[in-house]
Motif scaffolding. Sequence first.
Motif, short mmCIF file in Angstrom:
data_model
loop_
_atom_site.label_atom_id
_atom_site.label_comp_id
_atom_site.label_asym_id
_atom_site.label_seq_id
_atom_site.Cartn_x
_atom_site.Cartn_y
_atom_site.Cartn_z
N CYS A 299 0.85 -1.19 0.00
CA CYS A 299 0.00 0.00 0.00
C CYS A 299 0.88 1.24 0.00
N THR A 300 0.68 2.11 -0.99
CA THR A 300 1.53 3.29 -1.14
C THR A 300 0.69 4.51 -1.48
N VAL A 301 1.22 5.67 -1.07
CA VAL A 301 0.76 6.97 -1.55
C VAL A 301 1.99 7.69 -2.06
N GLY A 302 2.06 7.90 -3.35
CA GLY A 302 3.29 8.45 -3.90
C GLY A 302 4.44 7.48 -3.68
N ASP A 303 5.51 7.97 -3.03
CA ASP A 303 6.66 7.13 -2.73
C ASP A 303 6.65 6.63 -1.29
#
Length: 643
Positions: A299-303
């Motif tokens: 699970c990521t937001v951006g980097d």
Amino acid sequence: MSDKERELISRIQGEVTNSLGYDGEIADQREKAQEYYYALPFGNEVDGRSQYVDSTVQDTIEWIKPTLMRIFGSGDEMVTFAPFGPEDVESAKQATDYVNYVFTKDNPGWEILYSWFHDALLQKNGIVKVWWDEYEEPQREEYSRLTEEELNILISPGEVEVVEHSVDEYGLHDVVILRTKYGGRIRIENVPPDEFLIARESKSIQDSRFVCHRVKKTLSELRVMYPDKNFGPEDLGAGYDEQSYNGERLARYAFDDSEIMAEGWGGNEEEALREYWLYESFLRTDYNDDGIAELRKVCTVGDYVFSNDEIDNIPFVSITPIKIPHKFFGLSVADLVMDLQLIKSTLMRNLMDNAYNQNFGRYAVLEGQANLDDLLTQRPGGVVRVKSPNAVTPLATPPLEPYSFQMLGYLDEVREARSGVNKNTQGVNPDALTSHTTATAVNAVMTNAQSRVELIARQFAETGVKELMLRIYELLLKNQDKERVVKLRNEWVPVRPDMWNDRMDCTVSVALGNGSKDQQMAHLSQMIQFAAQAMQGGLPIVNPQNMYNLGAALVKAMGYQNVDDYLTPPPPPQPDQPTPEQQTAMMEQQIKMKELEIKQGDLQVKMMKVQQDAQEAAVDAQLKAAELSLEKEQNRAVAIGAT
């Protein structure tokens, strides 16, 4: 961030941009289908001419959906589980009831099916997500005038947190606590097609090397989801990316421009309400360097990486109305009829333009010889001032040929052939109900018209619905290890899924091939009448349980789900009564058994008498021997005394 995580993020970003659904032809087709469903303008409209837009896509889809919802939602059992062995019969019945309960009661089953089918019919594939959700549920409780001992007992469990506490002059305690309850449940939700991504070469979700669910989350929601992470807006980058302006996504809100208000564009929202795209990626990668690619959820937001865990399977299930072998994406019903909507709209525009010209035609006017304002003001009884005769001459509008109207009928026939939706399924067709048309012929027309829709229903049943219910079964088997008491079939039943067999088979129960409800009731009524006559005539082809099953099926066909409210199940069958001859033989056998028992008793008495006599003889012999021995001893003693 480690080099391994940087490599993983780079891999995910590359998979996202190259995936199906992110951009490209499929996204364009789904965007176009959404616009056609709303009957939005095509973009080729001309000012001053008709701008009519046909609604073929919407009409076709909205006529298929009631049939599908009746098929899947009219019964109380969407699926049934078959036992693997005779010891699994009861647990299979319980699994059938409980899985249906979880889908329809713990989750909004009707809404899930409706949105799932709608997405598939309109945008190629419908996607649902199913997973086990662990939750914490805090409850506020207030207590007053507690003793020291009562207070200690109250706050001793670890899940209790004291929020307020006070002691009065008598040493009694007033306290407010938060008691946290931990649990889990099955969660099912629909995934908008534009939020679902899959690798291009994929044939199915579970075999794909990359699947992603991108979903909007506020900063507050992210902090609740990941309480152990310490992050802020500066770690997540910009709140919006190019996906906020994705054409396919915006098309869903184009009818009323609701997306603009929902997005809060302008950047004036609070920090906690700032929205971010959370990418929940499921990919196969050799992250632990053991030479074997494992399935991981990242699970990521951006980097920024929120989680990176190894998992068992991908929690998505897909359906498509027209499956193309060896491909993940199929064809939607909208794909079949969009071109017809454009053609019908063009024909209707020409017809309406012609009608306008017939009623309000064009005129040839001698320049300077007529009042143009009078000509441009169209009203009944209006006066046009002219300076010379024949200053105004109407231009003839050629009438449309009859084949223009026949063309519209032909296009409707093409739509019926492609989709299976026609005037027979939409309502009463007067042409199909003429005096010389039999009921059998009408039924044949209706059945043939529904065959395409029934094929779509069967495709949904054998792929998506069956897989979804099996996934629910597996999640319950793996995660619910505590007993839960629920009401199944009007009875409160304790359920322990971890005690079920993990090898049960699932069958989807859909109302296909049995005709309409009226036909089903007529057939069941005939069967009940035949069975009753057979029972009265002494023909042993039915029993009370068979009659109950027929009555229960009739009650369900009438639309009533709780059969036990109307019918009482028959008692268990009693053993068959013997015939007179059998009774006589049994009595003779019993008499013989009694005689044999008497003889055996006499023999036992005789044997006991013999044993008793033998014992008495032995005792007598022992006494005589003792007396003889005593006499010898006495004689010996006398002899010694005499000496």
